[in-house]
Design a protein around this motif. Sequence first.
Motif, PDB file in Angstrom:
ATOM      1  N   PHE A  62       0.793  -1.415  -0.011  1.00  0.00           N
ATOM      2  CA  PHE A  62       0.045  -0.030   0.031  1.00  0.00           C
ATOM      3  C   PHE A  62       0.769   1.453   0.013  1.00  0.00           C
ATOM      4  N   ASP A  65      -0.017   4.065  -2.443  1.00  0.00           N
ATOM      5  CA  ASP A  65      -1.481   4.893  -1.946  1.00  0.00           C
ATOM      6  C   ASP A  65      -1.139   5.975  -0.677  1.00  0.00           C
ATOM      7  N   GLY A  68       0.531   8.936  -1.924  1.00  0.00           N
ATOM      8  CA  GLY A  68      -0.194   9.701  -2.703  1.00  0.00           C
ATOM      9  C   GLY A  68      -1.172  10.556  -1.589  1.00  0.00           C
ATOM     10  N   TRP A  69      -1.425   9.794  -0.603  1.00  0.00           N
ATOM     11  CA  TRP A  69      -2.325  10.265   0.415  1.00  0.00           C
ATOM     12  C   TRP A  69      -1.552  11.421   1.312  1.00  0.00           C
TER      13      TRP A  69
END
Length: 263
Positions: A62, A65, A68-69
């Motif tokens: 992950f 992701d 990106g967060w």
Amino acid sequence: MNASRTIAPVTGAATRFLGGAGLLLRGFGMYVRSPKLMLLGVIPALITGALYVALFATLLYFVGDLAGWLTPFADDWSSPWRNLLRVAAGLAVVGVAGLVGVLTFTAVTLVIGDPFYEAISERVEDRLGGTPGAVDVPFWSSLRRSLADSLRLVALSALIGVPLFAAGFIPVVGQTVVPVIGALVGGWFLALELVGAPFYRRGMRLPDRRARLRADRPTALGFGVAVFLCFLIPLGAVLVMPAAVAGAALLARRSLGQPIEES
């Protein structure tokens, strides 16, 4: 004797540092002479290792992701710069996770393997004449205290470890001074954590261990840094932990002014 009045050895700091590292080697020797305990000593570290591998694999899955967060402001950037930033953010997350993993492995493994390591530590002390001033501490009470102290050490290690990781990006200093400081800081916290069982058997808590080890800091650092460096080797923590527990019993006895030679 009051901890604050403990007199540090008069030998040089370098000699005491090397002597502390030698306690880990002695721990290996004492541990391997108890074959029935060897398997028990490895089991908790294997459980923790499997747990950390699973968590780290999940993080890697992950991490894109998560990067990106952490960088929503880069959504409107052109593709090369956005990707470059998020790769850097992902690497930083993985790096911090790895550092925290090294620093927390001991605490988690000791909580999981408390009964196993207690048996190893107690067996070592029995060989050295027993545990002076031993108190009868119920298992669940000991586990709660161990968990509370471990969580405090984890919080402190993370608080110091994250800035050190950030400082690692400073040219030259980050590749020379920072790794040395990191090893010393990590070694100190490992030494504090590993001597927990011998101190608990005497009814002594984290402030007591901190005061006793501080009275002979070079010896404690020598032991802790040696363990820390072993833990950086792949599978090193799994193999070294039982010997580190045995060596920590020697360190605790030395810090308390008790004999560390077999009778």
